[in-house]
Design an enzyme around this catalytic site. Sequence first.
Site, PDB file in Angstrom:
ATOM      1  CB  SER A 249      -0.896   0.081   1.123  1.00 21.31           C
ATOM      2  OG  SER A 249      -1.255   1.432   1.410  1.00 21.31           O
TER       3      SER A 249
ATOM      4  CG  HIS B  78      -3.848  -1.279  -2.018  1.00 24.22           C
ATOM      5  ND1 HIS B  78      -4.890  -2.058  -2.120  1.00 24.22           N
ATOM      6  CD2 HIS B  78      -4.148  -0.537  -1.057  1.00 24.22           C
ATOM      7  CE1 HIS B  78      -5.930  -1.629  -1.580  1.00 24.22           C
ATOM      8  NE2 HIS B  78      -5.478  -0.623  -0.721  1.00 24.22           N
TER       9      HIS B  78
ATOM     10  CG  ASP C 172      -4.947   2.752   0.699  1.00 22.49           C
ATOM     11  OD1 ASP C 172      -3.921   2.453   1.288  1.00 22.49           O
ATOM     12  OD2 ASP C 172      -5.650   1.840   0.216  1.00 22.49           O
TER      13      ASP C 172
ATOM     14  CG  MET D 219      -8.160   7.562   1.786  1.00 26.36           C
ATOM     15  SD  MET D 219      -7.450   7.697   3.557  1.00 26.36           S
ATOM     16  CE  MET D 219      -6.482   5.980   3.238  1.00 26.36           C
TER      17      MET D 219
ATOM     18  CG  HIS E 142      -8.976   0.608  -1.173  1.00 28.46           C
ATOM     19  ND1 HIS E 142      -8.650   0.387   0.256  1.00 28.46           N
ATOM     20  CD2 HIS E 142     -10.449   0.556  -0.627  1.00 28.46           C
ATOM     21  CE1 HIS E 142      -9.711   0.289   1.091  1.00 28.46           C
ATOM     22  NE2 HIS E 142     -10.491   0.534   0.561  1.00 28.46           N
TER      23      HIS E 142
ATOM     24  CG  MET F  51     -11.085   3.773   1.408  1.00 27.93           C
ATOM     25  SD  MET F  51      -9.491   3.459   2.404  1.00 27.93           S
ATOM     26  CE  MET F  51      -8.303   3.720   1.017  1.00 27.93           C
TER      27      MET F  51
ATOM     28  CG  MET G  34     -11.737  -2.109   4.405  1.00 26.99           C
ATOM     29  SD  MET G  34      -9.997  -1.730   3.752  1.00 26.99           S
ATOM     30  CE  MET G  34      -9.317  -0.880   5.083  1.00 26.99           C
TER      31      MET G  34
ATOM     32  CG  ASP H 140      -6.425  -2.483   2.289  1.00 34.35           C
ATOM     33  OD1 ASP H 140      -7.135  -1.726   1.936  1.00 34.35           O
ATOM     34  OD2 ASP H 140      -5.263  -2.380   2.949  1.00 34.35           O
TER      35      ASP H 140
ATOM     36  N   GLY I 291      -3.043  -3.731   8.478  1.00 32.55           N
ATOM     37  CA  GLY I 291      -2.537  -4.488   9.653  1.00 32.55           C
ATOM     38  C   GLY I 291      -1.803  -5.643   9.159  1.00 32.55           C
TER      39      GLY I 291
END
Length: 223
Positions: free
Chosen positions: A10, A35, A37, A39, A68, A70, A139, A178, A180
């Site tokens: 990510s 990946h 992200d 947002m 992804h 969001m 998630m 996705d 942790g």
Amino acid sequence: MGKQIKIAPSLLSADFAHLADDVRKCEQGGADLLHCDIMDGHFVPNITVGPLIVRAIKPLTKLPLNCHLMISEPEKYIEDFVKAGADYISVHVECQNHLHRTLSLIKSFNIKAGIAINPVTPLNYAFDAAEYCDFILLMSVNPGFGGQKFIKSVLKKCEILSNFLETNKLDNVDIEIDGGIKIENVADIVSAGANMLVSGSGIFDGDVVSNIKQLRANAENVK
Ligand code: DX5
Ligand code: ZN
């Protein structure tokens, strides 16, 4: 023979002042996807990047870009991300009234379509949408930030989804987890049925190349 393990760094945890260097390190480490992200500060309490960064990264790498989204109203931006170079696009079920229409729109551009489901959003969405998806993103942290702790209850969700896909002859649908994911817990996540593994801080905190290699080694020796 289980699904092919796909490691997806990510970029949220990458060094944005030296993104090209970090993309190269991901390739050297043998990553399968990048990946991205996205947002908007509305669907999630953080603002990151948009199509601009996808367009900037695209010429740097042959790795597929796994976007992804969001964001609220993602359907308005699908074409922008496709034009920028997205190869995979996931939209969150929590902001979709017309999920089938959005998935059809993504697939109309001949790229991979997926849904993303937050940690305690019911899995039911996946049962009805799976046949229209190339992948399903579960998630395992609350979306918005990197470096959060893996939410263990998602393992059970992943097992249920994996069994559902197998029972319904939808084994071609990838399960993306996705948030942790670390070298220490990736084996448990693969054992639960996931094969697309997103990791941000678990890769970019420290030596990118060896972190990716170690993640893959721990993931693949489960198979
Ligand atoms: C969070 C993002 C994740 C996150 C993963 O909203 O969707 O992709 O960047 O970062 P880590 O692996 O550090 O949890
Ligand atoms: Zn993500």
